[in-house]
Design a protein around this motif. Structure first.
Motif, PDB file in Angstrom:
ATOM      1  N   ILE A   1      19.894 -48.740   8.244  1.00 46.70           N
ATOM      2  CA  ILE A   1      21.130 -47.820   8.674  1.00 46.70           C
ATOM      3  C   ILE A   1      20.648 -46.253   8.240  1.00 46.70           C
ATOM      4  CG2 ILE A   1      23.275 -47.117   8.480  1.00 46.70           C
ATOM      5  CD1 ILE A   1      24.128 -50.077   8.610  1.00 46.70           C
ATOM      6  N   ALA A   2      19.989 -46.072   7.113  1.00 41.86           N
ATOM      7  CA  ALA A   2      19.578 -45.107   6.655  1.00 41.86           C
ATOM      8  C   ALA A   2      18.551 -44.307   7.320  1.00 41.86           C
ATOM      9  CB  ALA A   2      18.853 -44.977   5.010  1.00 41.86           C
ATOM     10  N   MET A   3      17.387 -45.353   8.027  1.00 42.55           N
ATOM     11  CA  MET A   3      16.332 -44.837   8.576  1.00 42.55           C
ATOM     12  C   MET A   3      16.740 -44.279   9.959  1.00 42.55           C
ATOM     13  SD  MET A   3      13.274 -47.450   9.394  1.00 42.55           S
ATOM     14  CE  MET A   3      12.200 -47.352  10.615  1.00 42.55           C
ATOM     15  N   THR A   4      17.883 -45.112  10.556  1.00 40.60           N
ATOM     16  CA  THR A   4      18.421 -44.775  11.916  1.00 40.60           C
ATOM     17  C   THR A   4      19.197 -43.355  11.838  1.00 40.60           C
ATOM     18  OG1 THR A   4      20.009 -46.065  11.544  1.00 40.60           O
ATOM     19  CG2 THR A   4      18.493 -46.624  13.462  1.00 40.60           C
ATOM     20  N   GLY A   5      19.893 -43.200  10.633  1.00 39.27           N
ATOM     21  CA  GLY A   5      20.879 -41.877  10.404  1.00 39.27           C
ATOM     22  C   GLY A   5      20.054 -40.807  10.130  1.00 39.27           C
ATOM     23  N   GLY A   6      18.935 -40.991   9.427  1.00 42.86           N
ATOM     24  CA  GLY A   6      18.231 -39.756   8.866  1.00 42.86           C
ATOM     25  C   GLY A   6      17.737 -39.014   9.580  1.00 42.86           C
ATOM     26  N   LYS A   7      17.318 -39.301  11.010  1.00 46.88           N
ATOM     27  CA  LYS A   7      16.668 -38.610  12.057  1.00 46.88           C
ATOM     28  C   LYS A   7      17.551 -37.466  12.140  1.00 46.88           C
ATOM     29  CE  LYS A   7      13.394 -41.428  12.118  1.00 46.88           C
ATOM     30  NZ  LYS A   7      12.053 -41.273  11.971  1.00 46.88           N
TER      31      LYS A   7
ATOM     32  N   ILE B   1      30.705 -35.171  -0.141  1.00 43.92           N
ATOM     33  CA  ILE B   1      29.223 -35.091  -0.154  1.00 43.92           C
ATOM     34  C   ILE B   1      29.075 -34.694  -1.569  1.00 43.92           C
ATOM     35  CG2 ILE B   1      27.472 -33.436   0.705  1.00 43.92           C
ATOM     36  CD1 ILE B   1      28.280 -33.780   3.239  1.00 43.92           C
ATOM     37  N   ALA B   2      29.816 -34.054  -2.368  1.00 46.34           N
ATOM     38  CA  ALA B   2      29.610 -33.916  -3.776  1.00 46.34           C
ATOM     39  C   ALA B   2      29.396 -35.082  -4.417  1.00 46.34           C
ATOM     40  CB  ALA B   2      30.561 -32.745  -4.286  1.00 46.34           C
ATOM     41  N   ILE B   3      30.286 -35.897  -4.348  1.00 43.97           N
ATOM     42  CA  ILE B   3      30.206 -37.141  -4.936  1.00 43.97           C
ATOM     43  C   ILE B   3      28.870 -37.949  -4.260  1.00 43.97           C
ATOM     44  CG2 ILE B   3      31.294 -39.432  -5.464  1.00 43.97           C
ATOM     45  CD1 ILE B   3      34.112 -38.133  -5.032  1.00 43.97           C
ATOM     46  N   ALA B   4      28.800 -37.943  -3.284  1.00 41.51           N
ATOM     47  CA  ALA B   4      27.510 -38.809  -2.592  1.00 41.51           C
ATOM     48  C   ALA B   4      26.403 -38.231  -3.352  1.00 41.51           C
ATOM     49  CB  ALA B   4      27.490 -38.491  -1.170  1.00 41.51           C
ATOM     50  N   LEU B   5      26.086 -36.952  -3.614  1.00 44.85           N
ATOM     51  CA  LEU B   5      25.065 -36.146  -4.092  1.00 44.85           C
ATOM     52  C   LEU B   5      24.764 -36.455  -5.671  1.00 44.85           C
ATOM     53  CD1 LEU B   5      22.608 -34.532  -3.705  1.00 44.85           C
ATOM     54  CD2 LEU B   5      24.130 -32.377  -4.452  1.00 44.85           C
ATOM     55  N   LEU B   6      26.062 -36.526  -6.122  1.00 47.62           N
ATOM     56  CA  LEU B   6      25.965 -36.923  -7.724  1.00 47.62           C
ATOM     57  C   LEU B   6      25.467 -38.537  -7.660  1.00 47.62           C
ATOM     58  CD1 LEU B   6      26.880 -36.626 -10.556  1.00 47.62           C
ATOM     59  CD2 LEU B   6      29.290 -37.395 -10.167  1.00 47.62           C
TER      60      LEU B   6
ATOM     61  N   LEU C   1      20.820 -39.060   1.118  1.00 50.76           N
ATOM     62  CA  LEU C   1      20.492 -38.183   0.310  1.00 50.76           C
ATOM     63  C   LEU C   1      19.350 -38.368  -1.018  1.00 50.76           C
ATOM     64  CD1 LEU C   1      24.010 -36.526  -0.516  1.00 50.76           C
ATOM     65  CD2 LEU C   1      22.331 -35.317   0.789  1.00 50.76           C
ATOM     66  N   MET C   2      19.534 -39.589  -1.086  1.00 51.43           N
ATOM     67  CA  MET C   2      18.392 -40.392  -1.857  1.00 51.43           C
ATOM     68  C   MET C   2      16.963 -40.315  -1.070  1.00 51.43           C
ATOM     69  SD  MET C   2      20.273 -43.853  -3.430  1.00 51.43           S
ATOM     70  CE  MET C   2      18.611 -44.358  -4.106  1.00 51.43           C
ATOM     71  N   SER C   3      17.121 -40.495   0.211  1.00 47.63           N
ATOM     72  CA  SER C   3      15.866 -40.243   0.905  1.00 47.63           C
ATOM     73  C   SER C   3      15.171 -39.040   0.598  1.00 47.63           C
ATOM     74  CB  SER C   3      15.871 -40.695   2.211  1.00 47.63           C
ATOM     75  OG  SER C   3      16.664 -40.008   3.216  1.00 47.63           O
ATOM     76  N   GLY C   4      16.089 -38.058   0.752  1.00 46.55           N
ATOM     77  CA  GLY C   4      15.628 -36.550   0.636  1.00 46.55           C
ATOM     78  C   GLY C   4      15.277 -36.216  -0.774  1.00 46.55           C
ATOM     79  N   LEU C   5      15.852 -37.003  -1.961  1.00 47.29           N
ATOM     80  CA  LEU C   5      15.406 -36.839  -3.445  1.00 47.29           C
ATOM     81  C   LEU C   5      14.261 -37.293  -3.553  1.00 47.29           C
ATOM     82  CD1 LEU C   5      18.736 -37.562  -5.024  1.00 47.29           C
ATOM     83  CD2 LEU C   5      17.591 -35.356  -4.988  1.00 47.29           C
ATOM     84  N   GLN C   6      13.854 -38.589  -2.766  1.00 49.73           N
ATOM     85  CA  GLN C   6      12.611 -39.217  -3.206  1.00 49.73           C
ATOM     86  C   GLN C   6      11.493 -38.481  -2.835  1.00 49.73           C
ATOM     87  OE1 GLN C   6      13.652 -42.928  -1.455  1.00 49.73           O
ATOM     88  NE2 GLN C   6      14.534 -43.570  -3.178  1.00 49.73           N
ATOM     89  N   ASN C   7      11.413 -37.434  -1.912  1.00 46.80           N
ATOM     90  CA  ASN C   7      10.557 -36.498  -1.559  1.00 46.80           C
ATOM     91  C   ASN C   7      10.127 -35.271  -2.462  1.00 46.80           C
ATOM     92  OD1 ASN C   7      10.112 -38.185   0.863  1.00 46.80           O
ATOM     93  ND2 ASN C   7      11.529 -37.013   2.085  1.00 46.80           N
TER      94      ASN C   7
ATOM     95  N   PRO D   1      17.778 -29.262   2.786  1.00 48.98           N
ATOM     96  CA  PRO D   1      17.589 -29.489   4.216  1.00 48.98           C
ATOM     97  C   PRO D   1      18.249 -30.950   4.503  1.00 48.98           C
ATOM     98  CG  PRO D   1      15.653 -28.767   3.407  1.00 48.98           C
ATOM     99  CD  PRO D   1      16.400 -28.946   2.343  1.00 48.98           C
ATOM    100  N   THR D   2      18.012 -31.875   3.493  1.00 52.32           N
ATOM    101  CA  THR D   2      18.751 -33.233   3.779  1.00 52.32           C
ATOM    102  C   THR D   2      20.239 -33.061   3.727  1.00 52.32           C
ATOM    103  OG1 THR D   2      16.976 -34.128   2.725  1.00 52.32           O
ATOM    104  CG2 THR D   2      18.629 -35.557   3.002  1.00 52.32           C
ATOM    105  N   LEU D   3      20.855 -32.217   2.751  1.00 50.63           N
ATOM    106  CA  LEU D   3      21.854 -31.972   2.576  1.00 50.63           C
ATOM    107  C   LEU D   3      22.848 -31.380   3.673  1.00 50.63           C
ATOM    108  CD1 LEU D   3      23.920 -32.238   0.021  1.00 50.63           C
ATOM    109  CD2 LEU D   3      23.429 -29.923  -0.679  1.00 50.63           C
ATOM    110  N   PHE D   4      21.872 -30.396   4.445  1.00 49.60           N
ATOM    111  CA  PHE D   4      22.413 -29.859   5.616  1.00 49.60           C
ATOM    112  C   PHE D   4      22.882 -30.959   6.856  1.00 49.60           C
ATOM    113  CE2 PHE D   4      21.190 -27.637   9.704  1.00 49.60           C
ATOM    114  CZ  PHE D   4      22.864 -27.049   9.717  1.00 49.60           C
ATOM    115  N   VAL D   5      21.566 -31.759   6.883  1.00 46.93           N
ATOM    116  CA  VAL D   5      21.639 -32.931   7.943  1.00 46.93           C
ATOM    117  C   VAL D   5      22.981 -33.675   7.641  1.00 46.93           C
ATOM    118  CG1 VAL D   5      20.752 -34.898   9.023  1.00 46.93           C
ATOM    119  CG2 VAL D   5      19.167 -32.835   8.370  1.00 46.93           C
ATOM    120  N   THR D   6      23.153 -34.157   6.486  1.00 47.55           N
ATOM    121  CA  THR D   6      23.948 -35.016   6.141  1.00 47.55           C
ATOM    122  C   THR D   6      25.591 -34.350   6.210  1.00 47.55           C
ATOM    123  OG1 THR D   6      22.705 -35.830   4.243  1.00 47.55           O
ATOM    124  CG2 THR D   6      24.907 -36.514   4.058  1.00 47.55           C
ATOM    125  N   LEU D   7      25.610 -33.053   5.943  1.00 47.07           N
ATOM    126  CA  LEU D   7      26.852 -32.266   6.109  1.00 47.07           C
ATOM    127  C   LEU D   7      27.105 -32.158   7.973  1.00 47.07           C
ATOM    128  CD1 LEU D   7      28.775 -30.506   4.765  1.00 47.07           C
ATOM    129  CD2 LEU D   7      27.373 -28.350   5.361  1.00 47.07           C
TER     130      LEU D   7
END
Lengths: 279, 295
Positions: A273-279, B88-93, B175-181, B211-217
């Motif tokens: 789900i993260a993979m599909t959503g992160g695009k 989003i703030a809680i998710a980031l935390l 957001l984690m996938s952004g942090l890992q980068n 950038p990830t934060l923006f997409v999530t938002l």
């Protein structure tokens, strides 16, 4: 800062991290626990003030009520069929189109891909009235076909699998072509098997969203025997407005299949789900 | 040679058309025709047996002069204000904490992600029960007597809590996938320079993840502007606070499929999409101020 105080502050930070994560986890799990506990209480016990935490005596009558007032077997079957057909259609059609958009040259490609992109940006509600009217005009409401209907093709799936095919080097396709494969064979025998991870992610994504969808099944299948678990649950809510033990039993029955799958495949679910959503 | 190549190209093109055909035909029938039809409907009066007649912008005039519609628009915006920034703030935390070296990382992640895999209908049901004014566990814990779901002010809050709870894990995983980068070397350099954890978060993590934060938002905003199922399950149609809580899509559903005013409902739908468009455009313009793409 000296060595010991640095180490101490790190230990405190670590402790706070765990404290927060565990407290958060309790908040995440508690509603599910409370659902299970309530579903095992009698109606009278559920309305005690202050509430009991554990049921005085676990009763299963709520599940009996839920199952007798809603055709759960049908709901399971309908939901499974809905998911199955949505997934099969999404994978088959999106793989084909995604491959063509990524790897083949043809006239009008940008225009046609534009159709895919624009659809992705539009909320599904904008299609819902005409989709319903199309089905109603040919008397196809209250059917499995009606449930599957809006998801026969997937613009998102096409976009997503195109990304996946773009990641495969062209040389692989060319080698297959030189070995005498035609386009179709190159696609089915060589390229499609290389997109396994993306197909798995799309499967999970499609399944979870088909299962969660509420508005469409509620609109299109009003016959209780043709409902999905989600829309059936909404109906149960109307019948047992205040009998929460029965409502909890029904909700639990509706979520158990997904929860069991999640228990076994949680890594694939989260990453898919993260993979599909992160695009 | 030239001749042969065009033949191969032609063959390729034929395959391509065959392979995109189901999707394109499907999109035209299932999405583009309905899109056009919804627009047409919004300029029509619905009559019996699904027939409709052109009535100009009458639906829009009715819509803009109906307080219920403006209330629903405000409810939708309020719902976004209450859920998106806090959520989003809680998710980031959560994402930052999970990105640190912790044990049971995947276990924690799975727990926070749990609401994502169960139907919102089932989730909303247990929250209704917990928010119940007479017997709800939330009142017991708070030691108060709040009629959460029958008071217009608290009903919105209750729905917002459920929305945040439901979306938390999903946003955190994104957001984690952004942090890992983010390369560890930045943090190592900052530690050597004596920057505190908090300082590191604001000077490294936040700009790098923007950038990830923006997409999530954007995704969360779009989803929140379309909110329907959660409010539908939490607030019954017979609940007197409905007008104070119902979102645009809830109003759309009621007008289209309960009241049968499909033309009016179509106008509400077009308005909602315009609203989503405006909000998204504002975000894209505003991002220049805070999103950092120079990495």
């Amino acid at each position: 800062m000296n060595e010991t105080s640095l180490r101490r502050s790190q230990a405190v930070a670590k402790g706070l991290t765990y404290l927060f994560l565990i407290a958060g986890s309790v908040l995440m799990i508690f509603p599910f626990v409370w659902m299970i506990l309530t579903s095992l209480k009698t109606l009278a016990e559920s309305m005690q003030v202050p509430p009991t935490i554990l049921p005085a005596k676990a009763v299963f009558e709520n599940f009996t009520y839920a199952v007798t007032s809603l055709p759960f077997v049908n709901l399971y079957i309908n939901t499974i069929l809905l998911i199955f057909f949505r997934v099969v259609c999404a994978i088959a059609f999106s793989s084909m189109a995604g491959y063509a958009f990524a790897k083949l040259k043809f006239r009008g490609k940008n225009l046609l891909f534009g159709l895919v992109l624009v659809q992705m940006m539009m909320p599904s509600q904008i299609f819902i009235i005409p989709q319903y009217q199309m089905l109603a005009s040919v008397s196809l409401t209250n059917s499995i076909f009606a449930l599957v209907f809006p998801g026969i093709v997937s613009a998102f799936g096409t976009f997503f699998l195109r990304q996946s095919y773009l990641g495969i080097p062209n040389e692989i396709g060319e080698a297959a072509y030189l070995d005498g494969c035609n386009q179709w064979q190159t696609f089915t025998k060589v390229m499609a098997p290389l997109t396994g991870n993306s197909v798995a992610a799309l499967t999970i994504f499609t399944a979870v969203f088909a299962y969660a969808d509420l508005m469409w099944p509620l609109v299109v299948n009003t016959d209780i025997n043709m409902m999905t678990l989600s829309s059936g649950l909404a109906t149960l809510k109307g019948q047992f407005t205040t009998n929460y033990p029965v409502l909890m039993a029904g909700s639990l029955l509706a979520m158990i299949p997904m929860l069991v799958l999640y228990l076994f495949f949680q890594k694939q679910f989260v990453e898919g789900i993260a993979m599909t959503g992160g695009k | 040679m030239f001749q042969k190549q065009t033949l191969a190209e032609k063959r390729e093109q034929r395959w391509a058309y065959l392979m995109v055909a189901p999707t394109i035909i499907g999109l035209l029938v299932l999405n583009y025709y309905p899109l056009a039809d919804t627009i047409r409907l919004s300029f029509s009066r619905t009559q019996t047996f699904g027939r409709s007649t052109f009535n100009g912008i009458e639906n829009y005039i009715t819509m803009f002069s109906t307080p219920e519609f403006w209330k629903a628009t405000w409810n939708t915006v309020l719902f976004c204000i209450l859920t998106v920034p806090v959520g989003i703030a809680i998710a980031l935390l959560v994402a930052v904490l999970l990105n640190a070296k912790v044990k049971f990382k995947s276990g924690f992640r799975a727990i926070y992600f749990l609401p994502m895999v169960v139907a919102p209908a089932a989730v909303a049901m247990v929250w209704r029960w917990m928010f119940n004014g007479q017997y709800g566990i939330i009142n017991t814990i708070l030691g108060r007597q709040v009629n959460w779901l029958t008071n217009p002010n608290t009903a919105v809050v209750a729905c917002a809590v459920v929305a945040i709870w439901s979306a938390l894990g999903y946003d955190a995983v994104l957001l984690m996938s952004g942090l890992q980068n983010i390369s560890k070397t930045y943090y190592e350099a900052a530690s050597i320079d004596g920057a505190s954890r908090v300082r590191q978060f604001f000077s490294i993590t936040l700009p790098m993840i923007s950038p990830t934060l923006f997409v999530t938002l954007i995704m969360r905003l779009m989803a929140s502007l379309k909110v329907y199922d959660l409010i539908y399950m939490m607030i019954d149609t017979s609940n007197p606070v409905l007008p104070d809580v119902q979102s645009l899509m809830y109003l759309f559903y009621r007008e289209a499929f309960v009241a049968g005013n499909k033309g009016y409902a179509a106008a509400i739908c077009i308005w909602t999409i315009a609203l989503i468009g405006i909000v998204t455009a504002v975000q894209f313009i505003g991002q220049k101020k805070w999103v950092n793409y120079e990495v």
